[in-house]
Design a protein around this motif. Structure first.
Motif, PDB file in Angstrom:
ATOM      1  N   ASN A  49       1.006   4.932   0.619  1.00  0.00           N
ATOM      2  CA  ASN A  49       0.171   5.941   1.279  1.00  0.00           C
ATOM      3  C   ASN A  49       0.616   7.367   0.938  1.00  0.00           C
ATOM      4  O   ASN A  49       1.681   7.605   0.388  1.00  0.00           O
ATOM      5  CB  ASN A  49       0.222   5.717   2.800  1.00  0.00           C
ATOM      6  N   LEU A  92      -1.046  -0.892  -4.371  1.00  0.00           N
ATOM      7  CA  LEU A  92      -2.253  -0.062  -4.366  1.00  0.00           C
ATOM      8  C   LEU A  92      -1.939   1.304  -3.762  1.00  0.00           C
ATOM      9  O   LEU A  92      -1.579   1.396  -2.588  1.00  0.00           O
ATOM     10  CB  LEU A  92      -3.358  -0.755  -3.553  1.00  0.00           C
ATOM     11  N   ASP A 118     -11.882   1.984   0.511  1.00  0.00           N
ATOM     12  CA  ASP A 118     -12.868   0.934   0.279  1.00  0.00           C
ATOM     13  C   ASP A 118     -12.197  -0.312  -0.298  1.00  0.00           C
ATOM     14  O   ASP A 118     -12.560  -1.448   0.052  1.00  0.00           O
ATOM     15  CB  ASP A 118     -13.969   1.436  -0.659  1.00  0.00           C
ATOM     16  N   LYS A 119     -11.181  -0.109  -1.147  1.00  0.00           N
ATOM     17  CA  LYS A 119     -10.436  -1.241  -1.717  1.00  0.00           C
ATOM     18  C   LYS A 119      -9.596  -1.936  -0.652  1.00  0.00           C
ATOM     19  O   LYS A 119      -9.430  -3.159  -0.668  1.00  0.00           O
ATOM     20  CB  LYS A 119      -9.550  -0.763  -2.872  1.00  0.00           C
ATOM     21  N   VAL A 120      -9.057  -1.146   0.271  1.00  0.00           N
ATOM     22  CA  VAL A 120      -8.275  -1.719   1.368  1.00  0.00           C
ATOM     23  C   VAL A 120      -9.165  -2.599   2.251  1.00  0.00           C
ATOM     24  O   VAL A 120      -8.801  -3.727   2.615  1.00  0.00           O
ATOM     25  CB  VAL A 120      -7.611  -0.616   2.212  1.00  0.00           C
ATOM     26  N   LEU A 164       0.861  -1.179   0.000  1.00  0.00           N
ATOM     27  CA  LEU A 164       0.000   0.000   0.000  1.00  0.00           C
ATOM     28  C   LEU A 164       0.900   1.232   0.000  1.00  0.00           C
ATOM     29  O   LEU A 164       1.739   1.386   0.892  1.00  0.00           O
ATOM     30  CB  LEU A 164      -0.900   0.033   1.241  1.00  0.00           C
ATOM     31  N   THR A 185       0.902  -7.190  -5.781  1.00  0.00           N
ATOM     32  CA  THR A 185      -0.157  -6.190  -5.879  1.00  0.00           C
ATOM     33  C   THR A 185       0.319  -4.900  -5.219  1.00  0.00           C
ATOM     34  O   THR A 185       0.832  -4.924  -4.099  1.00  0.00           O
ATOM     35  CB  THR A 185      -1.441  -6.682  -5.177  1.00  0.00           C
ATOM     36  N   GLU A 201      -8.873   9.447   2.521  1.00  0.00           N
ATOM     37  CA  GLU A 201      -9.666   8.220   2.359  1.00  0.00           C
ATOM     38  C   GLU A 201      -9.774   7.778   0.892  1.00  0.00           C
ATOM     39  O   GLU A 201     -10.792   7.254   0.446  1.00  0.00           O
ATOM     40  CB  GLU A 201     -11.061   8.372   2.983  1.00  0.00           C
ATOM     41  N   ILE A 202      -8.681   7.973   0.154  1.00  0.00           N
ATOM     42  CA  ILE A 202      -8.624   7.511  -1.236  1.00  0.00           C
ATOM     43  C   ILE A 202      -8.309   6.011  -1.262  1.00  0.00           C
ATOM     44  O   ILE A 202      -7.318   5.568  -0.686  1.00  0.00           O
ATOM     45  CB  ILE A 202      -7.556   8.295  -2.035  1.00  0.00           C
ATOM     46  N   ASN A 203      -9.185   5.265  -1.911  1.00  0.00           N
ATOM     47  CA  ASN A 203      -9.044   3.809  -2.077  1.00  0.00           C
ATOM     48  C   ASN A 203      -9.157   3.020  -0.768  1.00  0.00           C
ATOM     49  O   ASN A 203      -8.796   1.837  -0.724  1.00  0.00           O
ATOM     50  CB  ASN A 203      -7.726   3.440  -2.785  1.00  0.00           C
ATOM     51  N   ASN A 210       5.021   0.884  -9.436  1.00  0.00           N
ATOM     52  CA  ASN A 210       3.911   0.091  -9.966  1.00  0.00           C
ATOM     53  C   ASN A 210       4.406  -0.859 -11.048  1.00  0.00           C
ATOM     54  O   ASN A 210       4.045  -2.040 -11.083  1.00  0.00           O
ATOM     55  CB  ASN A 210       2.832   1.010 -10.526  1.00  0.00           C
ATOM     56  N   ILE A 234      -2.849   4.760  -2.016  1.00  0.00           N
ATOM     57  CA  ILE A 234      -3.945   5.176  -1.145  1.00  0.00           C
ATOM     58  C   ILE A 234      -3.617   6.506  -0.486  1.00  0.00           C
ATOM     59  O   ILE A 234      -2.462   6.955  -0.498  1.00  0.00           O
ATOM     60  CB  ILE A 234      -4.239   4.135  -0.035  1.00  0.00           C
TER      61      ILE A 234
END
Length: 308
Positions: free
Chosen positions: A127, A155, A166-168, A125, A153, A162-164, A144, A157
């Motif tokens: 951040n 991601l 929901d995916k976390v 992740l 993977t 609070e970007i992404n 990436n 964030i």
């Protein structure tokens, strides 16, 4: 009765019994883990047998069930012994940042080797997406490319915005996840978002050293609201490559492992051998130079403590 270890403080353990209640336990005698010199025979995530102490509300841990895996680091004070961070893990998630502070590629690579060696799927992740400028976004794009190519993977964030997130939450749902990361990357802030009913300490990053202050002393497991467990870990400077033979190291770089059958020699370690498929891929830009440099550093047994 059976129980699941939620916290270890070295001598006492917080265990949830199969009935759902928490019991403070200590070890019954000396438990030894066969073939492993560790400072803590019981770790967070262990499934254990407990029995209540006569006339008390405390319990005794008499047996540890076989672990499916574990995450380990060198003991801080005992160089020839190890400390088990957590066990029975479904995935390991590393929180990293391109700036404020800058997470080094080699630190990420050492973490990935460590978890891959113990058959633990890994996710990165990244951040603080909300503060990234063009140069940071360019480096994020490099990460990436590098880590997606390696089979991991990644991601981006922003905990703050609070970007992404929901995916976390979807990523963590129903799984036992170990959450790791250097100080200052926002790991504790992420925990507070995911576990709003828990009291979790958050300290600001040190402007002088561009490092955060460690806020976690012992690994601890939390129940996620939507199912699953989250294990918060202390500062992980010493995590990494434990008991991996140099000749086996490339097996834990997935992009190297795919190419290994195409090397001239089946025992190729991808350094000085002729007709090496890994070095050929490196020359052609198919393998990232940073990954290869990390491989060489680990192969040559550089001190992990030099990286943060």
């Amino acid at each position: 009765m059976k129980g699941l270890v939620y916290k270890s403080t070295g001598s006492w353990y917080k265990v949830r019994s199969h009935k759902g209640n928490f019991i403070v336990c200590r070890l019954k005698g000396k438990l030894r883990i066969k073939g492993l010199k560790v400072t803590n025979p019981v770790s967070v995530g262990d499934i254990v047998e407990i029995e209540m102490e006569k006339g008390k509300e405390t319990g005794l841990i008499s047996k540890i069930d076989t672990r499916k895996n574990y995450l380990i680091r060198k003991s801080v004070n005992l160089s020839k012994q190890y400390h088990i961070i957590a066990s029975n893990i479904d995935q390991a998630v590393l929180v990293a940042t391109v700036t404020q502070p800058n997470t080094l590629n080699e630190f990420i690579d050492r973490f990935l080797v460590s978890v891959t060696a113990y058959n633990i799927p890994a996710v990165i992740l990244v951040n603080k997406l909300d503060v990234y400028e063009d140069e940071h976004l360019n480096r994020l794009a490099d990460w990436n490319s590098i880590y997606t190519n390696a089979g991991y993977t990644i991601l981006p964030i922003s905990v703050e915005k609070e970007i992404n997130l929901d995916k976390v939450k979807k990523l963590f749902k129903g799984k036992t996840t170990v959450l790791s990361g250097n100080s200052g990357v926002g790991k504790s802030s992420l925990l507070k978002k995911l576990l709003p009913n828990e009291e979790i300490a958050v300290k600001e990053i040190s402007e002088m050293h561009q490092q955060g202050v460690h806020t976690t002393t012992f690994a601890e497991m939390y129940d996620l609201p939507n199912g699953g467990h989250l294990i918060d870990t202390p500062g992980i400077r010493g995590i990494g490559v434990v008991d991996i033979e140099p000749k086996e190291l490339s097996n834990y770089f997935p992009e190297f492992l795919k190419l290994k059958p195409f090397c001239k020699f089946n025992n190729c370690v991808h350094i000085n051998e002729p007709n090496c498929a890994v070095k050929k891929a490196l020359d052609e830009g198919e393998i990232a130079l940073s990954r290869y440099n990390s491989y060489l550093s680990i192969f040559n047994n550089d001190q992990e403590e030099n990286y943060r």
